[in-house]
Design a protein around this motif. Structure first.
Motif, PDB file in Angstrom:
ATOM      1  N   UNK A  81       4.079   7.053   3.150  1.00 26.19           N
ATOM      2  CA  UNK A  81       3.812   5.630   3.398  1.00 26.19           C
ATOM      3  C   UNK A  81       4.091   4.771   2.173  1.00 26.19           C
ATOM      4  N   UNK A  82       4.835   3.709   2.418  1.00 24.16           N
ATOM      5  CA  UNK A  82       5.041   2.646   1.436  1.00 24.16           C
ATOM      6  C   UNK A  82       5.146   1.366   2.261  1.00 24.16           C
ATOM      7  N   UNK A  83       4.010   0.755   2.504  1.00 24.85           N
ATOM      8  CA  UNK A  83       3.918  -0.358   3.440  1.00 24.85           C
ATOM      9  C   UNK A  83       3.847  -1.668   2.674  1.00 24.85           C
ATOM     10  N   UNK A  84       4.729  -2.590   3.045  1.00 26.71           N
ATOM     11  CA  UNK A  84       4.729  -3.922   2.428  1.00 26.71           C
ATOM     12  C   UNK A  84       4.502  -4.967   3.505  1.00 26.71           C
ATOM     13  N   UNK A  85       3.569  -5.844   3.244  1.00 25.67           N
ATOM     14  CA  UNK A  85       3.334  -7.001   4.117  1.00 25.67           C
ATOM     15  C   UNK A  85       3.537  -8.228   3.250  1.00 25.67           C
ATOM     16  N   UNK A  86       4.365  -9.127   3.712  1.00 27.51           N
ATOM     17  CA  UNK A  86       4.623 -10.325   2.914  1.00 27.51           C
ATOM     18  C   UNK A  86       3.418 -11.257   2.907  1.00 27.51           C
TER      19      UNK A  86
ATOM     20  N   UNK B 291       0.869  -1.171   0.000  1.00 23.83           N
ATOM     21  CA  UNK B 291       0.000   0.000   0.000  1.00 23.83           C
ATOM     22  C   UNK B 291       0.909   1.225   0.000  1.00 23.83           C
ATOM     23  N   UNK B 292       0.736   2.104  -0.996  1.00 28.14           N
ATOM     24  CA  UNK B 292       1.581   3.279  -1.129  1.00 28.14           C
ATOM     25  C   UNK B 292       0.729   4.545  -1.146  1.00 28.14           C
ATOM     26  N   UNK B 293       1.260   5.597  -0.534  1.00 32.15           N
ATOM     27  CA  UNK B 293       0.686   6.933  -0.666  1.00 32.15           C
ATOM     28  C   UNK B 293       1.663   7.739  -1.505  1.00 32.15           C
TER      29      UNK B 293
ATOM     30  N   UNK C 101      -1.872 -12.473   7.257  1.00 34.60           N
ATOM     31  CA  UNK C 101      -1.304 -12.077   8.546  1.00 34.60           C
ATOM     32  C   UNK C 101      -1.754 -10.662   8.912  1.00 34.60           C
ATOM     33  N   UNK C 102      -1.707  -9.760   7.944  1.00 38.62           N
ATOM     34  CA  UNK C 102      -2.185  -8.400   8.208  1.00 38.62           C
ATOM     35  C   UNK C 102      -3.665  -8.428   8.583  1.00 38.62           C
TER      36      UNK C 102
ATOM     37  N   UNK D  39      -2.172   3.371   8.755  1.00 40.57           N
ATOM     38  CA  UNK D  39      -2.433   3.810   7.385  1.00 40.57           C
ATOM     39  C   UNK D  39      -3.100   2.708   6.566  1.00 40.57           C
ATOM     40  N   UNK D  40      -2.603   1.498   6.675  1.00 41.82           N
ATOM     41  CA  UNK D  40      -3.195   0.370   5.944  1.00 41.82           C
ATOM     42  C   UNK D  40      -4.624   0.141   6.438  1.00 41.82           C
ATOM     43  N   UNK D  41      -4.862   0.335   7.729  1.00 35.39           N
ATOM     44  CA  UNK D  41      -6.217   0.193   8.264  1.00 35.39           C
ATOM     45  C   UNK D  41      -7.172   1.178   7.601  1.00 35.39           C
ATOM     46  N   UNK D  42      -6.730   2.433   7.410  1.00 32.59           N
ATOM     47  CA  UNK D  42      -7.574   3.434   6.755  1.00 32.59           C
ATOM     48  C   UNK D  42      -7.953   2.964   5.357  1.00 32.59           C
ATOM     49  N   UNK D  43      -6.963   2.479   4.610  1.00 37.31           N
ATOM     50  CA  UNK D  43      -7.219   2.034   3.236  1.00 37.31           C
ATOM     51  C   UNK D  43      -8.141   0.810   3.235  1.00 37.31           C
ATOM     52  N   UNK D  44      -7.813  -0.204   4.047  1.00 33.55           N
ATOM     53  CA  UNK D  44      -8.628  -1.420   4.067  1.00 33.55           C
ATOM     54  C   UNK D  44     -10.046  -1.143   4.546  1.00 33.55           C
TER      55      UNK D  44
END
Length: 106
Positions: free
Chosen positions: A17-22, A3-5, A26-27, A35-40
C-alpha cells in the motif's frame, strides 16, 4: 495525505500500500479505502485529525498501534512500518511513523 505500508528488507521498502489522497477532508467524508481506514481508525482516540475543518495544529498523543487491526491483511511475518504524511500547501506538516513486527503465529 499519504499512507504507506513498508516492509524491512535492507531498509524499509514499499509493500502493498502507498495511498495518496489529494484532499484529506474528502477522504474523511467518504472513508472509502480499507487500508487507510485501518490506520485512521487506530488514530481516532489519540489524534485531532479526524474531521474537517482540520485543526491548525495536529496532535497525536499516547498512541500505540493496534497490530491486531492488520489481521485481515495478507501480511507475512516480518518487520514493518506505516508512514502517514499530512501536507498543506504542498508542504509536509505532520509525519507519523509506526514500526512493528508481525510473527507467523498471529
Amino acid at each position: 495525505m499519504r499512507i504507506q505500508l513498508l516492509k524491512r528488507a535492507s531498509g524499509y521498502k514499499p509493500f502493498l500500500y502507498d495511498v495518496r489522497h489529494s484532499d484529506t477532508c474528502e477522504y474523511l467524508e467518504k472513508r472509502n479505502h480499507p487500508f487507510v481506514n485501518i490506520v485512521f481508525n487506530s488514530f481516532l482516540n489519540h489524534s485531532n485529525i479526524n474531521k474537517c475543518p482540520l485543526p491548525a495544529e495536529f496532535s497525536v498523543e499516547h498512541f500505540r498501534f493496534p497490530v491486531k487491526a492488520l489481521e485481515m491483511l495478507p501480511l507475512p511475518g516480518g518487520e514493518y512500518a506505516i508512514y502517514a504524511t499530512f501536507s498543506i500547501d504542498n508542504r509536509d506538516r505532520v509525519i507519523v511513523k509506526v514500526f512493528f513486527t508481525l510473527t507467523e503465529s498471529r
